[in-house]
Structure formats: C-alpha cells, structure tokens
Design a protein around this motif. Structure first.
Motif, mmCIF file in Angstrom:
data_model
loop_
_atom_site.group_PDB
_atom_site.id
_atom_site.type_symbol
_atom_site.label_atom_id
_atom_site.label_comp_id
_atom_site.label_asym_id
_atom_site.label_seq_id
_atom_site.Cartn_x
_atom_site.Cartn_y
_atom_site.Cartn_z
ATOM 1 N N THR A 101 18.389 61.914 71.455
ATOM 2 C CA THR A 101 16.978 62.123 71.142
ATOM 3 C C THR A 101 16.154 61.357 72.172
ATOM 4 O O THR A 101 16.365 60.151 72.354
ATOM 5 N N VAL A 102 15.256 62.081 72.844
ATOM 6 C CA VAL A 102 14.464 61.488 73.922
ATOM 7 C C VAL A 102 12.983 61.671 73.608
ATOM 8 O O VAL A 102 12.502 62.803 73.490
ATOM 9 N N PRO A 103 12.239 60.567 73.472
ATOM 10 C CA PRO A 103 10.799 60.659 73.202
ATOM 11 C C PRO A 103 10.025 61.230 74.391
ATOM 12 O O PRO A 103 10.467 61.119 75.549
ATOM 13 N N ASP A 104 8.854 61.807 74.106
ATOM 14 C CA ASP A 104 7.974 62.347 75.140
ATOM 15 C C ASP A 104 7.603 61.315 76.202
ATOM 16 O O ASP A 104 7.243 61.679 77.315
ATOM 17 N N ALA A 105 7.704 60.032 75.877
ATOM 18 C CA ALA A 105 7.351 58.977 76.832
ATOM 19 C C ALA A 105 8.194 59.055 78.099
ATOM 20 O O ALA A 105 7.818 58.493 79.127
ATOM 21 N N TYR A 106 9.321 59.758 78.041
ATOM 22 C CA TYR A 106 10.235 59.840 79.177
ATOM 23 C C TYR A 106 10.238 61.222 79.812
ATOM 24 O O TYR A 106 11.271 61.704 80.263
ATOM 25 N N ARG A 107 9.083 61.866 79.876
ATOM 26 C CA ARG A 107 8.985 63.203 80.465
ATOM 27 C C ARG A 107 9.395 63.186 81.918
ATOM 28 O O ARG A 107 9.027 62.261 82.629
ATOM 29 N N PRO A 108 10.086 64.161 82.424
ATOM 30 C CA PRO A 108 10.738 65.205 81.654
ATOM 31 C C PRO A 108 11.951 64.634 80.920
ATOM 32 O O PRO A 108 12.778 63.937 81.500
ATOM 33 N N GLU A 109 12.034 64.944 79.642
ATOM 34 C CA GLU A 109 13.037 64.366 78.753
ATOM 35 C C GLU A 109 14.467 64.648 79.200
ATOM 36 O O GLU A 109 15.378 63.866 78.918
ATOM 37 N N ILE A 110 14.663 65.723 79.900
ATOM 38 C CA ILE A 110 16.005 66.108 80.338
ATOM 39 C C ILE A 110 16.603 65.120 81.335
ATOM 40 O O ILE A 110 17.813 65.058 81.518
ATOM 41 N N ASN A 111 15.769 64.287 81.977
ATOM 42 C CA ASN A 111 16.277 63.318 82.942
ATOM 43 C C ASN A 111 17.309 62.381 82.333
ATOM 44 O O ASN A 111 18.245 61.948 83.012
ATOM 45 N N ALA A 112 17.164 62.038 81.064
ATOM 46 C CA ALA A 112 18.125 61.146 80.410
ATOM 47 C C ALA A 112 19.523 61.753 80.431
ATOM 48 O O ALA A 112 20.525 61.030 80.553
ATOM 49 N N GLU A 138 16.334 71.254 71.387
ATOM 50 C CA GLU A 138 15.505 71.427 70.197
ATOM 51 C C GLU A 138 14.258 70.569 70.351
ATOM 52 O O GLU A 138 14.353 69.348 70.382
ATOM 53 N N LYS A 139 13.101 71.226 70.473
ATOM 54 C CA LYS A 139 11.825 70.514 70.565
ATOM 55 C C LYS A 139 11.522 69.902 69.218
ATOM 56 O O LYS A 139 11.705 70.538 68.180
ATOM 57 N N GLN A 140 11.087 68.655 69.220
ATOM 58 C CA GLN A 140 10.679 67.963 68.007
ATOM 59 C C GLN A 140 9.303 67.362 68.234
ATOM 60 O O GLN A 140 8.874 67.229 69.384
ATOM 61 N N ASP A 141 8.638 66.979 67.174
ATOM 62 C CA ASP A 141 7.387 66.259 67.342
ATOM 63 C C ASP A 141 7.684 64.984 68.110
ATOM 64 O O ASP A 141 8.539 64.199 67.695
ATOM 65 N N GLY A 142 7.060 64.824 69.251
ATOM 66 C CA GLY A 142 7.223 63.594 70.013
ATOM 67 C C GLY A 142 8.400 63.560 70.959
ATOM 68 O O GLY A 142 8.727 62.501 71.493
ATOM 69 N N GLY A 143 9.061 64.684 71.214
ATOM 70 C CA GLY A 143 10.165 64.659 72.161
ATOM 71 C C GLY A 143 11.130 65.810 71.984
ATOM 72 O O GLY A 143 10.784 66.849 71.431
ATOM 73 N N TYR A 144 12.364 65.594 72.441
ATOM 74 C CA TYR A 144 13.418 66.594 72.348
ATOM 75 C C TYR A 144 14.678 65.978 71.772
ATOM 76 O O TYR A 144 14.961 64.799 71.979
ATOM 77 N N ARG A 145 15.429 66.831 71.079
ATOM 78 C CA ARG A 145 16.776 66.472 70.640
ATOM 79 C C ARG A 145 17.714 67.399 71.394
ATOM 80 O O ARG A 145 17.532 68.618 71.404
ATOM 81 N N PHE A 146 18.711 66.806 72.034
ATOM 82 C CA PHE A 146 19.721 67.546 72.781
ATOM 83 C C PHE A 146 21.062 67.303 72.100
ATOM 84 O O PHE A 146 21.383 66.168 71.766
ATOM 85 N N THR A 147 21.873 68.352 71.920
ATOM 86 C CA THR A 147 23.197 68.207 71.316
ATOM 87 C C THR A 147 24.190 68.954 72.181
ATOM 88 O O THR A 147 23.955 70.111 72.544
ATOM 89 N N THR A 148 25.297 68.284 72.503
ATOM 90 C CA THR A 148 26.301 68.930 73.334
ATOM 91 C C THR A 148 26.875 70.149 72.629
ATOM 92 O O THR A 148 26.921 70.213 71.402
ATOM 93 N N THR A 149 27.290 71.104 73.425
ATOM 94 C CA THR A 149 27.996 72.272 72.908
ATOM 95 C C THR A 149 29.316 72.371 73.663
ATOM 96 O O THR A 149 29.436 71.894 74.795
#
Length: 166
Positions: free
Chosen positions: A138-149, A118-129
C-alpha cells in the motif's frame, strides 16, 4: 543530538508505533480499519520469511521502520507509511465467484513482477499475481507516482517468492 534531531526521532518513533498499530488491525476512532498482519502457512510462509530477509532498507527513498513486536510477514517504510504484507488473502477481484471478480482487472508488470492495481482513497494498493504467496503493498499518494515503490521491491519479490500460476 540537537533538539531538532531529538524531536524528529520522537516523531519517527511515534510514526513507527502508529504504523505497527495500523498493521496489527487496531485503529483509533478516526482511522479506517486495516487488515491484521498476515499469518501465512506452508510454502507461502516460507516464501514470506525469505522475502522479509531480502527486503531493502529503503523504498522510494524512505527508510525501513522497525516494527515492535517484530513480524516476518510485514514491513513499513517512511511516514506516511508504505506498507507491505506477505501472505495476504487472494484479492476478491481475482477470486472466481466473488462479488467483485474481474478477470480483466488492471495489472502492471514491474521488473518481472506482475501487480494488480487498486486505487484507494489516498493512494494505491498493489498485490502480486502469479506468485506462491500474495504480497500486498500500500503506497500513499505522498509518494507519487506510487508505482515507484514497486521498482525498489521487485528484486526481493522476484528472488524470494516463486512464480505460480493463478
């Protein structure tokens, strides 16, 4: 300790306090509201406690911040904060009958763990399924690409939070 190190430590302590206040749901006038620290029950709580013990000290190169008072359902790394909450509610986009339900919502699998994106202002929110407990990161844009976390969190999630079909 040098003056620069002392100043950096003071900033880190301030960041840790700010991260906890954010996770606890308290905000200052200029901050966007955040959900409180999750309070899962039953099997989800047990899985979240196991996850807490398995979490890495570093995520995307950022050191884990100690939250005070402590919780076994949330963790934070770095500044700006990469935030994790375990035992969060099912996302609306995955809830049949909700206004935002979308059975084809975008998801990605990272090292054996499926995440809703889920794209949010300033980053992404990821939720397990497909897990016994929903884990939100929740990963801020400062850590692009955010998926690395998610790469750094995958082993802990996969090992501690059992799979369970939605």
């Amino acid at each position: 300790m040098s003056a620069a190190s002392a100043a950096k430590a003071a900033v880190s302590l301030s960041a840790a306090a700010a991260a906890f206040i954010t996770l606890a749901g308290c905000t200052s006038a200029g901050d966007a509201p955040r959900p409180p620290v999750p309070t899962p029950t039953g099997p989800a709580a047990a899985a979240c406690r196991a996850l807490y013990e398995a979490l890495p000290e570093r995520v995307d190169g950022q050191r884990r911040v100690t939250l005070t008072p402590g919780t076994r359902y949330a963790a934070v790394w770095g500044d700006p904060a990469i935030e994790l909450g375990c035992g969060v509610p099912r996302p609306e986009v995955l809830t049949p009958g909700s206004e935002h339900y979308n059975p084809t919502a975008e998801a990605v699998e990272v090292d054996g763990v499926s995440w809703l994106l889920e794209k949010q202002d300033g980053g992404y929110r990821f939720t397990t399924t497909g897990r016994e407990a929903f884990v939100r990161v929740t990963v801020p844009d400062a850590y692009r690409p955010e998926i690395n976390a998610l790469v750094d969190l995958a082993d802990a999630v996969r090992g501690a939070v059992p799979e369970q079909p939605l």
